[in-house]
Design an enzyme around this catalytic site. Structure first.
Site, PDB file in Angstrom:
ATOM      1  N   TYR A  63      -3.407   4.628   9.598  1.00 21.60           N
ATOM      2  CA  TYR A  63      -3.087   5.240  10.899  1.00 21.60           C
ATOM      3  C   TYR A  63      -4.354   5.416  11.746  1.00 21.60           C
ATOM      4  CZ  TYR A  63      -0.614   8.300  14.140  1.00 21.60           C
ATOM      5  OH  TYR A  63      -0.038   8.840  15.263  1.00 21.60           O
ATOM      6  N   ARG A 103      -6.461  18.977  23.605  1.00 19.77           N
ATOM      7  CA  ARG A 103      -5.105  18.946  24.173  1.00 19.77           C
ATOM      8  C   ARG A 103      -4.602  17.511  24.082  1.00 19.77           C
ATOM      9  NH1 ARG A 103      -7.661  22.724  27.210  1.00 19.77           N
ATOM     10  NH2 ARG A 103      -6.525  24.628  27.715  1.00 19.77           N
ATOM     11  N   THR A 150      -8.276   2.381   7.314  1.00 19.13           N
ATOM     12  CA  THR A 150      -7.616   1.152   7.774  1.00 19.13           C
ATOM     13  C   THR A 150      -6.126   1.386   8.070  1.00 19.13           C
ATOM     14  OG1 THR A 150      -7.441   0.607   5.433  1.00 19.13           O
ATOM     15  CG2 THR A 150      -9.161  -0.533   6.679  1.00 19.13           C
ATOM     16  N   ASP A 180      -1.499  14.724  21.886  1.00 20.93           N
ATOM     17  CA  ASP A 180      -0.370  14.582  20.955  1.00 20.93           C
ATOM     18  C   ASP A 180      -0.710  15.091  19.559  1.00 20.93           C
ATOM     19  OD1 ASP A 180       1.044  13.494  22.968  1.00 20.93           O
ATOM     20  OD2 ASP A 180       1.323  11.503  22.071  1.00 20.93           O
ATOM     21  N   ASP A 187       0.838  -1.199   0.000  1.00 25.77           N
ATOM     22  CA  ASP A 187       0.000   0.000   0.000  1.00 25.77           C
ATOM     23  C   ASP A 187       0.876   1.254   0.000  1.00 25.77           C
ATOM     24  OD1 ASP A 187      -2.515  -1.183  -0.074  1.00 25.77           O
ATOM     25  OD2 ASP A 187      -2.583  -1.453   2.096  1.00 25.77           O
ATOM     26  N   GLN A 238       2.646   9.982   3.325  1.00 27.49           N
ATOM     27  CA  GLN A 238       4.047   9.711   3.680  1.00 27.49           C
ATOM     28  C   GLN A 238       4.878  10.984   3.885  1.00 27.49           C
ATOM     29  OE1 GLN A 238       4.257   7.686   0.034  1.00 27.49           O
ATOM     30  NE2 GLN A 238       4.388   5.655   0.936  1.00 27.49           N
ATOM     31  N   GLU A 273      -4.550  10.066   4.862  1.00 28.35           N
ATOM     32  CA  GLU A 273      -4.868  10.955   5.982  1.00 28.35           C
ATOM     33  C   GLU A 273      -3.909  12.131   6.056  1.00 28.35           C
ATOM     34  OE1 GLU A 273      -1.726   9.048   6.529  1.00 28.35           O
ATOM     35  OE2 GLU A 273      -3.094   7.596   7.414  1.00 28.35           O
ATOM     36  N   SER A 300      -5.200   2.579  13.901  1.00 28.65           N
ATOM     37  CA  SER A 300      -4.271   2.390  15.028  1.00 28.65           C
ATOM     38  C   SER A 300      -4.570   3.339  16.188  1.00 28.65           C
ATOM     39  CB  SER A 300      -2.827   2.633  14.575  1.00 28.65           C
ATOM     40  OG  SER A 300      -2.484   1.733  13.579  1.00 28.65           O
TER      41      SER A 300
HETATM   42  P1  NAP Z   1       5.209   2.660   6.683  1.00 28.31           P
HETATM   43  O1  NAP Z   1       5.407   3.258   8.050  1.00 28.31           O
HETATM   44  O2  NAP Z   1       6.377   2.136   5.923  1.00 28.31           O
HETATM   45  O3  NAP Z   1       4.100   1.481   6.732  1.00 28.31           O
HETATM   46  C1  NAP Z   1       2.919   1.628   7.385  1.00 28.31           C
HETATM   47  C2  NAP Z   1       2.020   0.408   7.178  1.00 28.31           C
HETATM   48  O4  NAP Z   1       0.712   0.916   6.883  1.00 28.31           O
HETATM   49  C3  NAP Z   1       2.421  -0.537   6.035  1.00 28.31           C
HETATM   50  O5  NAP Z   1       2.229  -1.863   6.486  1.00 28.31           O
HETATM   51  C4  NAP Z   1       1.415  -0.182   4.947  1.00 28.31           C
HETATM   52  O6  NAP Z   1       1.066  -1.310   4.130  1.00 28.31           O
HETATM   53  C5  NAP Z   1       0.216   0.165   5.769  1.00 28.31           C
HETATM   54  N1  NAP Z   1      -0.787   0.999   5.075  1.00 28.31           N
HETATM   55  C6  NAP Z   1      -0.617   2.081   4.279  1.00 28.31           C
HETATM   56  N2  NAP Z   1      -1.804   2.533   3.858  1.00 28.31           N
HETATM   57  C7  NAP Z   1      -2.747   1.720   4.417  1.00 28.31           C
HETATM   58  C8  NAP Z   1      -4.160   1.665   4.350  1.00 28.31           C
HETATM   59  N3  NAP Z   1      -4.875   2.574   3.667  1.00 28.31           N
HETATM   60  N4  NAP Z   1      -4.806   0.677   5.026  1.00 28.31           N
HETATM   61  C9  NAP Z   1      -4.115  -0.232   5.746  1.00 28.31           C
HETATM   62  N5  NAP Z   1      -2.780  -0.248   5.835  1.00 28.31           N
HETATM   63  C10 NAP Z   1      -2.107   0.730   5.187  1.00 28.31           C
HETATM   64  O7  NAP Z   1       4.482   3.791   5.817  1.00 28.31           O
HETATM   65  P2  NAP Z   1       4.132   3.779   4.284  1.00 28.31           P
HETATM   66  O8  NAP Z   1       4.140   2.401   3.738  1.00 28.31           O
HETATM   67  O9  NAP Z   1       4.951   4.829   3.652  1.00 28.31           O
HETATM   68  O10 NAP Z   1       2.612   4.292   4.333  1.00 28.31           O
HETATM   69  C11 NAP Z   1       2.243   5.487   4.954  1.00 28.31           C
HETATM   70  C12 NAP Z   1       0.929   5.203   5.634  1.00 28.31           C
HETATM   71  O11 NAP Z   1       1.151   4.264   6.649  1.00 28.31           O
HETATM   72  C13 NAP Z   1       0.315   6.401   6.328  1.00 28.31           C
HETATM   73  O12 NAP Z   1      -0.514   7.097   5.440  1.00 28.31           O
HETATM   74  C14 NAP Z   1      -0.440   5.761   7.480  1.00 28.31           C
HETATM   75  O13 NAP Z   1      -1.802   5.488   7.174  1.00 28.31           O
HETATM   76  C15 NAP Z   1       0.250   4.434   7.695  1.00 28.31           C
HETATM   77  N6  NAP Z   1       0.969   4.431   8.955  1.00 28.31           N
HETATM   78  C16 NAP Z   1       0.378   3.818   9.988  1.00 28.31           C
HETATM   79  C17 NAP Z   1       0.976   3.830  11.232  1.00 28.31           C
HETATM   80  C18 NAP Z   1       0.278   3.169  12.362  1.00 28.31           C
HETATM   81  O14 NAP Z   1      -0.696   2.451  12.098  1.00 28.31           O
HETATM   82  N7  NAP Z   1       0.723   3.384  13.583  1.00 28.31           N
HETATM   83  C19 NAP Z   1       2.205   4.461  11.430  1.00 28.31           C
HETATM   84  C20 NAP Z   1       2.799   5.077  10.339  1.00 28.31           C
HETATM   85  C21 NAP Z   1       2.164   5.065   9.094  1.00 28.31           C
HETATM   86  P3  NAP Z   1       2.085  -2.049   3.141  1.00 28.31           P
HETATM   87  O15 NAP Z   1       2.949  -2.894   4.019  1.00 28.31           O
HETATM   88  O16 NAP Z   1       1.168  -2.852   2.255  1.00 28.31           O
HETATM   89  O17 NAP Z   1       2.842  -0.982   2.408  1.00 28.31           O
END
Ligand code: NAP
Length: 273
Positions: free
Chosen positions: A163, A148, A161, A150, A45, A223, A123, A166
Site C-alpha cells: 500500500y 488533515r 512495496t 484521508d 503475498d 488485511q 503496514e 501506491s
Molecule cells: P488484496 O487487496 O487482495 O491485494 C492487494 C495486492 O497487494 C495483491 O496483489 C498482493 O499480492 C499485493 N501485496 C500484498 N503485500 C505486498 C507487498 N508486501 N509488496 C507488494 N505487493 C503486496 O489484499 P491482500 O492480498 O489481502 O493483501 C493485503 C495487502 O495488500 C495490504 O497489506 C496492502 O499492503 C496491500 N494493498 C494494497 C493496496 C494498494 O496498493 N492500493 C490496496 C489494498 C491492499 P498477491 O497478488 O501476490 O497476493
C-alpha cells in the site's frame, strides 16, 4: 522437522499444496499445523500475510516460505515447478533464516478500556471514511504536524512495496531497520500544511497519532480492518518481534522489485531506446 502448508482457495494453489504435502511426507517430514518449524504459504503475498497472522503467536519458533502460484511476489519466491528442490532444501535444512522488522501497533482508548496490540507485517493505516481526518502526528512524543486528509499509512520495509508504494512511499530494502509514514490525500493549502512527503524514522524512534476531530476511526493492520471507537491515540514502533524467512534459494530483492513493477529485465539498456 515439522511443516505446515497454508493455501489460498484457488484450485491451482490447492493442487500445489497437495503435491507438496505428498512430497514432504514421502521424505518423512511431519505435517503439523499446531507447532510447525516451517510454515509454507501457497498462493500470493496475501496468502503469506494470512499465514503470518495465523502463526504470529509463535514467531520465535517458525520460519516462513512462500510458494507463488501466480506472479512472483515479495514474500513468495518459490514456484510450483521447483517443489522437489524445495523439499530437498527442507530435508537438508541448516536453520538459516533471514529476519525482517515488524510493526508494533498499540491503540489506547479514552474510556479506560484496555489497550489493544497488533503486529503488522506490511503496514497499519489510520483512516476516516466519511470526513477529513484531523490527526496530530508526534515523533518520539514531540509534536511534528497536524495532518488533515484521508489517512496515514505506517509501513515496514517489507511492506514498502504494498500500500505504501501506491500512496507515493519509497521502496525500502527489507534489511533496513526503519518505518515509513506516508500521507493519504493530505489537504494542503495556504491554511493547512503537512510535510507532504514520506518520512522514514529510525529504530529508536516511534510515532504517535492522535485523532483530533473524532474518536471513531478505521484502523487497518495488513488485511484486518477494525472500526475503533473512543480512540485516544495509536502508537507505532518497530516491534521487538521479528519475522523469519527460510530463504534457501533467495531471489535478490531488487530483482523482485524489477520483476514486479517494471517487467522482464531488458538484456541491456540499449533495448530501452
Ligand atoms: P488484496 O487487496 O487482495 O491485494 C492487494 C495486492 O497487494 C495483491 O496483489 C498482493 O499480492 C499485493 N501485496 C500484498 N503485500 C505486498 C507487498 N508486501 N509488496 C507488494 N505487493 C503486496 O489484499 P491482500 O492480498 O489481502 O493483501 C493485503 C495487502 O495488500 C495490504 O497489506 C496492502 O499492503 C496491500 N494493498 C494494497 C493496496 C494498494 O496498493 N492500493 C490496496 C489494498 C491492499 P498477491 O497478488 O501476490 O497476493
Amino acid at each position: 522437522m515439522r511443516v505446515t502448508i497454508i493455501s489460498n482457495q484457488s484450485e491451482k494453489s490447492k493442487q500445489v499444496s497437495k503435491s507438496l504435502e505428498d512430497l514432504l511426507q514421502e521424505e518423512g517430514v511431519v505435517i503439523d499445523g499446531l507447532a510447525p518449524d516451517i510454515v509454507i504459504s501457497v498462493g500470493g503475498d496475501g496468502t503469506l500475510l494470512s499465514a503470518f497472522h495465523r502463526y504470529a503467536h509463535i514467531l520465535d519458533q517458525v520460519r516462513f516460505i512462500g510458494v507463488h502460484t501466480g506472479h512472483l511476489g515479495f514474500y513468495t519466491d518459490w514456484r510450483e515447478f521447483n517443489l522437489a528442490d524445495l523439499v530437498d532444501q527442507i530435508k537438508n535444512d541448516k536453520q538459516e533464516a533471514e529476519e525482517y522488522p515488524l510493526l508494533d501497533v498499540r491503540i489506547s482508548y479514552q474510556n479506560g478500556q484496555e489497550a489493544k496490540h497488533y503486529l503488522a507485517l506490511n503496514e497499519s493505516i489510520l483512516k476516516l471514511m466519511d470526513k477529513t481526518l484531523v490527526c496530530d502526528l508526534f515523533i518520539r512524543d514531540e509534536f511534528f504536524e497536524r495532518f488533515r486528509g484521508d489517512g496515514l499509512c505506517v509501513s515496514t520495509p517489507t511492506g514498502s512495496t504494498g500500500y505504501n508504494k501506491s500512496v507515493g512511499g519509497a521502496v525500502l530494502h527489507p534489511s533496513l531497520e526503519a518505518l515509513q509514514i506516508t500521507e493519504i490525500a493530505s489537504l494542503n493549502n495556504r491554511v493547512f500544511r503537512t510535510l507532504s512527503s514520506p518520512i522514514v524514522i529510525s529504530p529508536n524512534e516511534w510515532i504517535t497519532l492522535k485523532p483530533i476531530n473524532t474518536s471513531s476511526i478505521t484502523l487497518m493492520v495488513d488485511q484486518l480492518v477494525s472500526e475503533e471507537e473512543n480512540v485516544a491515540e495509536v502508537k507505532l514502533k518497530i516491534a521487538k518481534e521479528r519475522v523469519s524467512f527460510a530463504r534457501y534459494d533467495h531471489t535478490h530483492f531488487w530483482d523482485r522489485v524489477e520483476n514486479a513493477f517494471l517487467g522482464v529485465k531488458k538484456q541491456n539498456a540499449s533495448d530501452l531506446d
